[in-house]
Design a protein around this motif. Structure first.
Motif, mmCIF file in Angstrom:
data_model
loop_
_atom_site.group_PDB
_atom_site.id
_atom_site.type_symbol
_atom_site.label_atom_id
_atom_site.label_comp_id
_atom_site.label_asym_id
_atom_site.label_seq_id
_atom_site.Cartn_x
_atom_site.Cartn_y
_atom_site.Cartn_z
ATOM 1 N N ASP A 92 0.829 -1.209 0.000
ATOM 2 C CA ASP A 92 0.000 0.000 0.000
ATOM 3 C C ASP A 92 0.865 1.262 0.000
ATOM 4 O OD1 ASP A 92 -2.461 1.248 -0.068
ATOM 5 O OD2 ASP A 92 -2.642 1.377 2.097
ATOM 6 N N ILE A 93 1.944 1.257 0.775
ATOM 7 C CA ILE A 93 2.848 2.412 0.811
ATOM 8 C C ILE A 93 3.406 2.685 -0.579
ATOM 9 C CG2 ILE A 93 5.076 3.269 1.653
ATOM 10 C CD1 ILE A 93 4.508 1.717 4.273
ATOM 11 N N VAL A 94 3.895 1.637 -1.223
ATOM 12 C CA VAL A 94 4.498 1.797 -2.553
ATOM 13 C C VAL A 94 3.476 2.321 -3.564
ATOM 14 C CG1 VAL A 94 5.590 0.578 -4.479
ATOM 15 C CG2 VAL A 94 6.264 0.067 -2.134
ATOM 16 N N LYS A 95 2.268 1.783 -3.521
ATOM 17 C CA LYS A 95 1.227 2.231 -4.458
ATOM 18 C C LYS A 95 0.812 3.672 -4.207
ATOM 19 C CE LYS A 95 -0.879 -0.070 -7.031
ATOM 20 N NZ LYS A 95 -0.730 -0.317 -8.479
ATOM 21 N N ASP A 117 4.923 -10.131 -2.874
ATOM 22 C CA ASP A 117 6.324 -10.327 -3.261
ATOM 23 C C ASP A 117 7.132 -9.227 -2.576
ATOM 24 O OD1 ASP A 117 8.834 -10.554 -4.395
ATOM 25 O OD2 ASP A 117 8.079 -10.897 -6.433
ATOM 26 N N ASP A 118 7.493 -9.462 -1.303
ATOM 27 C CA ASP A 118 8.135 -8.417 -0.508
ATOM 28 C C ASP A 118 9.478 -7.995 -1.085
ATOM 29 O OD1 ASP A 118 5.969 -8.607 1.108
ATOM 30 O OD2 ASP A 118 7.033 -9.339 2.879
ATOM 31 N N TYR A 119 10.207 -8.941 -1.651
ATOM 32 C CA TYR A 119 11.529 -8.608 -2.202
ATOM 33 C C TYR A 119 11.390 -7.603 -3.344
ATOM 34 C CZ TYR A 119 16.123 -9.092 -4.347
ATOM 35 O OH TYR A 119 17.361 -8.821 -4.868
ATOM 36 N N ILE A 124 11.210 -1.742 -5.319
ATOM 37 C CA ILE A 124 10.459 -0.657 -5.962
ATOM 38 C C ILE A 124 10.288 0.504 -4.986
ATOM 39 C CG2 ILE A 124 8.233 -0.021 -6.980
ATOM 40 C CD1 ILE A 124 8.022 -2.921 -7.971
ATOM 41 N N PHE A 125 10.086 0.162 -3.710
ATOM 42 C CA PHE A 125 9.989 1.180 -2.662
ATOM 43 C C PHE A 125 11.268 2.022 -2.621
ATOM 44 C CE2 PHE A 125 10.392 2.008 2.092
ATOM 45 C CZ PHE A 125 9.532 3.094 2.083
ATOM 46 N N ASP A 130 14.234 7.064 -3.706
ATOM 47 C CA ASP A 130 15.340 7.804 -4.315
ATOM 48 C C ASP A 130 14.826 9.013 -5.095
ATOM 49 O OD1 ASP A 130 17.350 6.250 -3.305
ATOM 50 O OD2 ASP A 130 17.536 4.974 -5.079
ATOM 51 N N ILE A 131 13.760 8.807 -5.846
ATOM 52 C CA ILE A 131 13.178 9.910 -6.612
ATOM 53 C C ILE A 131 12.600 10.962 -5.682
ATOM 54 C CG2 ILE A 131 11.324 10.537 -8.206
ATOM 55 C CD1 ILE A 131 11.711 7.764 -9.489
#
Length: 282
Positions: A92-95, A117-119, A124-125, A130-131
């Protein structure tokens, strides 16, 4: 006749909804807010803990805090309920991470994470962080309400997110908000406990602040002058709510509704007694 019209208000004063418009700055609530803002502006204090009894005003304090954070400086992701698996929280954080500039270099190349797929999701997180940090110059804020519902393993995984940082700066600050038992959970996890830089507990209102709280909400709702409660009614409200804001709201709302049915202009302690007797018989 409507609630508002009868009492010469512009809106209802004691609703259960958590509206920052009605935030009351008791000494405790103001200090809690000041400390949260200090931590977030420092950016290098990892994690913070805000606790309080049920109905003490934790969530409204959290919302006022959120609303005070500039989107140009912070990316705020808040969870109203934290009783989820870590993989779901991370996904959810990443999305939900968004960028102010949709044309920021590299954004289009970042793939969407696969659930469970936590890895892949953590990688991606890191790309998005970084951005966020280096291109947009913004700091990530994660806020978890009802954090006492988190499993110990989830709390430990959440702590590990603070390991994602450079040698000179943290990329994120994490706030845990919850009931007093959250403090006990934190103590069971030594490494999490060591990451907590701020611990603040919201106490219930004292008598003076309880009266001021009621008057504040009436004023915000449009009451121009005077009061709707006698001094003895205030004493009875405080004695029967123990200064818990949510309980004060409940009793005051019932009192004003009762006042309409009885065509009252002032709520007395006898009126509060009738309401309390009715509640006790339910």
């Amino acid at each position: 006749m409507s609630y508002e019209k009868y009492w010469n208000l512009n809106e209802k004063a004691f609703e259960e909804i958590c509206d920052p418009h009605f935030f009351f700055e008791s000494d405790d609530h103001r200090e809690a807010l000041d400390r949260l803002l200090y931590i977030v502006n420092d950016r290098n204090m990892n994690m913070s803990l805000l606790t309080g009894e049920v109905g003490s005003g934790k969530t409204i304090t959290k919302k006022v805090f959120e609303n005070s954070l500039s989107k140009d400086i912070f990316e705020v992701i808040s969870f109203e309920n934290s009783s989820f698996k870590f993989s779901d929280i991370l996904y959810d954080i990443v999305k939900r991470i968004s960028f102010l500039n949709p044309d920021t270099a590299g954004i289009k190349e970042i793939e969407s994470p696969a659930r469970n797929d936590d890895y892949q999701t953590i990688n991606i997180f890191k790309e998005k962080l970084d951005i966020l940090v280096y291109e947009e110059k913004r700091h990530l804020i994660l806020i978890f309400d009802e954090a006492q519902l988190m499993d110990l393993e989830v709390l430990d995984h959440i702590k590990n997110l603070t390991n994602i940082s450079s040698e000179t700066a943290n990329y994120m600050t994490i706030f845990l908000v919850g009931q007093p038992e959250l403090r006990e959970k934190i103590r069971l996890l030594k490494q999490v406990d060591q990451r907590i830089f701020l611990r603040f507990h919201l106490n219930n209102l004292d008598f003076t602040n309880s009266v001021n709280y009621i008057e504040h909400r009436l004023k915000v709702a449009g009451k121009k002058n005077g009061t709707l409660f006698s001094s003895q009614a205030y004493e009875m409200i405080f004695r029967n709510t123990c200064g818990v804001p949510r309980e004060i709201n409940r009793l005051c709302k019932l009192a004003l509704t009762f006042g309409i049915s009885q065509n009252l202009q002032l709520i007395s302690h006898e009126d509060i007694e009738v309401i309390l007797d009715d509640l006790g018989s339910n």
